[in-house]
Design a protein around this motif. Sequence first.
Motif, short mmCIF file in Angstrom:
data_model
loop_
_atom_site.label_atom_id
_atom_site.label_comp_id
_atom_site.label_asym_id
_atom_site.label_seq_id
_atom_site.Cartn_x
_atom_site.Cartn_y
_atom_site.Cartn_z
N VAL A 6 0.75 -1.10 0.01
CA VAL A 6 -0.02 0.18 0.02
C VAL A 6 0.92 1.27 0.15
N ALA A 7 0.51 2.15 -0.93
CA ALA A 7 1.67 3.09 -1.10
C ALA A 7 1.13 4.54 -1.28
N LEU A 8 1.79 5.50 -1.00
CA LEU A 8 1.32 6.93 -1.47
C LEU A 8 2.61 7.31 -2.30
N ASN A 9 2.16 8.15 -3.31
CA ASN A 9 3.28 8.75 -4.24
C ASN A 9 2.63 10.04 -4.57
N ILE A 10 3.22 11.09 -4.07
CA ILE A 10 2.79 12.35 -4.17
C ILE A 10 3.74 13.27 -4.96
N GLY A 11 3.12 14.18 -5.90
CA GLY A 11 4.07 14.92 -6.56
C GLY A 11 3.40 15.74 -7.71
N ASN A 12 4.23 16.35 -8.50
CA ASN A 12 3.57 17.11 -9.68
C ASN A 12 3.76 16.02 -10.88
N TYR A 13 2.74 15.30 -11.01
CA TYR A 13 2.75 13.98 -11.72
C TYR A 13 2.03 14.68 -13.32
N ALA A 14 2.57 14.15 -14.30
CA ALA A 14 1.89 13.64 -15.59
C ALA A 14 1.31 12.72 -15.74
N HIS A 15 0.27 12.30 -16.37
CA HIS A 15 -0.16 11.03 -16.74
C HIS A 15 -0.27 10.61 -18.18
N PHE A 16 0.11 9.42 -18.75
CA PHE A 16 -0.23 8.90 -19.99
C PHE A 16 -0.58 7.49 -19.72
N SER A 17 -1.18 6.84 -20.80
CA SER A 17 -1.68 5.60 -20.71
C SER A 17 -1.64 4.76 -22.12
N ASP A 18 -1.91 3.36 -22.03
CA ASP A 18 -1.76 2.55 -22.84
C ASP A 18 -2.48 1.38 -22.86
N LYS A 19 -2.69 0.39 -23.66
CA LYS A 19 -3.27 -1.07 -23.39
C LYS A 19 -2.42 -1.86 -23.83
N LEU B 201 -2.39 0.26 -19.02
CA LEU B 201 -1.02 0.45 -18.61
C LEU B 201 -1.15 1.95 -18.59
N ASP B 202 -0.79 2.20 -16.95
CA ASP B 202 -1.03 3.64 -16.94
C ASP B 202 0.44 4.06 -16.18
N TYR B 203 0.87 5.42 -16.44
CA TYR B 203 2.48 5.85 -16.21
C TYR B 203 2.22 7.18 -15.54
N TRP B 204 2.60 7.50 -14.31
CA TRP B 204 2.87 8.63 -13.47
C TRP B 204 4.02 9.04 -13.48
N VAL B 205 4.52 10.17 -14.03
CA VAL B 205 5.89 10.57 -14.01
C VAL B 205 5.90 11.98 -13.65
N ASP C 54 -7.12 -3.99 -11.59
CA ASP C 54 -6.54 -2.80 -10.85
C ASP C 54 -5.54 -2.05 -11.78
N SER C 55 -5.36 -2.86 -12.89
CA SER C 55 -4.41 -1.84 -13.96
C SER C 55 -2.83 -2.39 -13.46
N TYR C 56 -1.99 -1.95 -14.60
CA TYR C 56 -0.68 -2.00 -14.02
C TYR C 56 -0.14 -0.58 -14.04
N LYS C 57 0.80 -0.06 -13.41
CA LYS C 57 1.18 1.33 -13.17
C LYS C 57 2.80 1.22 -13.04
N LEU C 58 3.22 2.15 -13.55
CA LEU C 58 4.59 2.71 -13.18
C LEU C 58 4.51 4.19 -12.64
N VAL C 59 5.00 4.16 -11.36
CA VAL C 59 5.04 5.72 -10.85
C VAL C 59 6.44 5.97 -10.63
N GLU C 60 6.78 7.23 -11.16
CA GLU C 60 8.22 7.80 -10.51
C GLU C 60 8.30 8.05 -9.19
N THR C 61 9.38 7.79 -8.35
CA THR C 61 9.32 8.04 -7.15
C THR C 61 10.76 8.68 -6.74
N PRO C 62 10.78 9.24 -5.65
CA PRO C 62 12.15 9.85 -5.13
C PRO C 62 13.06 8.98 -4.45
#
Length: 545
Positions: A223-236, A246-250, A284-292
């Motif tokens: 279970v995670a929090l990822n908080i920032g100035n994110y942009a989002h793009f997606s694919d299937k 497929l969701d990407y938050w960077v 629940d989908s697959y996501k990559l989330v950029e993290t510090p």
Amino acid sequence: MRSLLLVLICFCFLMPDMQAQHKFSRADTLRGTLTPERSWWDVTFYDLNVKLDPADKMIYGMNGISYRVLEPSKRLQIDLQEPLILDNAMQNGKSLNITKEGNAWFVDLEEPQIKGKVRKLVVSFHGKPKEAIRAPWDGGVVWGKDSLGRPWIATACQGLGASIWWPNKDHQSDEPDSMRIAVTVPKGLTNVSNGRLISKRETMNNTTTFTWFVDNPINNYDVALNIGNYAHFSDKYNGEDGKLDLDYWVLDYNLTKAKSHFQVVKPMMKCFEHWFGPYPFYKDSYKLVETPHLGMEHQSAVAYGNQYKMGYRGSDLSGTGWGKKWDFIIIHESGHEWFGNNITTKDIADMWVHESFTNYSETIFTECQYGKDAANAYVQGIRSKIANDIPIIGPYGVNTEGSGGDMYYKGSNMLHTIRQVINNDETFRKILRGLNKTFYHKTVTTQEVESYISKNGGRDFSKVFDQYLRHTKIPVLEYSINNRELKYRWVADVQGFDLPVKVTLADGKYSFIYPTTAWQTTAIQLTDPKKFAADKNFYIITKAL
């Protein structure tokens, strides 16, 4: 497990000899054991609501804990680590008495706890959670900044436990069937958690609440929090179970770079679904989330912090060149979706199940992309990282792992060795897929996994598991050659150790021999006995007498 290379962790609580006993504390037992106050109830749903204040690094929140009564009882253990404070516990609108022992909070219940019924406990909490300075190697909350000086916050708590930042039943054996995660952050920031975003709501005092829903069982440390100035793009991705989102938050300024770099995800999914079975969390989908921080296997929200480099922070852990042809964090952390997230061990002493298989997923991906020779070179190359210092399996019931590094590299090479013994890649692939199907969304013990592999691998591998997981020494194949006769045996800690191995009985070819700990002999046709060798894909030592 830990999903990263924890070779720098101090293992001061473990001894090289499994028979040696460390004096664990009462706190260790409360943290790592299904105590009487934990064992009588089964979590069905967490409804977590938190608010973060980046300015003072505080967290405020509540958790609605729905649970099924397994046996009637009147006392319940909630875990929340200091310095956080559990302010209140309520059931049916009534505040309950709470007593505290270290990081364990005991709630005295007043309503009848009837076997089979589902009850709900609502707890509120606040405080300044432990700050992770070297995440993910140390757990807690990362209060970071991006390159523009803006808040960039994330959680990473595998091993230390989710109770480092929210109250729960912090034992790996009990996962909620589903979960809601509502996170309130200062306006302008975005929170990305597990599952799917179901609402975004502007609230009072210039804040925004992001609510995510996890439709599948999830282990607490994911279970995670990822908080920032994110942009989002997606694919299937057209996968085995249909279309996978497929969701990407960077970070917003990395959007263009990420769209190119993350193209590896689709071929990775194709490879892993072929070898391991369908991605386990389509709902629940697959996501990559950029993290510090560098990365972590947070279920359906994989943490990514490898700075868009190939290899592990730009280096090749195998020393062969193959490890720099792909992004280590994307491949390794995503492999955990099958091993660690889909299949989760009940006790972190068995974290080899998470890490050994996931480390081997790197070899599998290399094979998918570059062929078997490249894969063999990679898995042999990572042997330089093996310490053989303490056993891979740790002590049970005290929330303690075994060897942090060897559960990766040594465990991976053990699996590669077992694959050679099975000597049929299709059978081995069916075992990997079968594990993910048989133990789909379940928590397991090492005995269950070991037994499954033995049953479906056509051979009893119990002594192999014992030697590699519960002892530090690598089995030694002792041999001598006289007058075209090979004499051989195993020297190992496990009585009756019996591992078939391929050796050169004739020029230019490998053949199986079946050593035990007793001496055996066989004919050999090598023109030069000095060229006798074992197949390098077996992780063993050979010793000429």
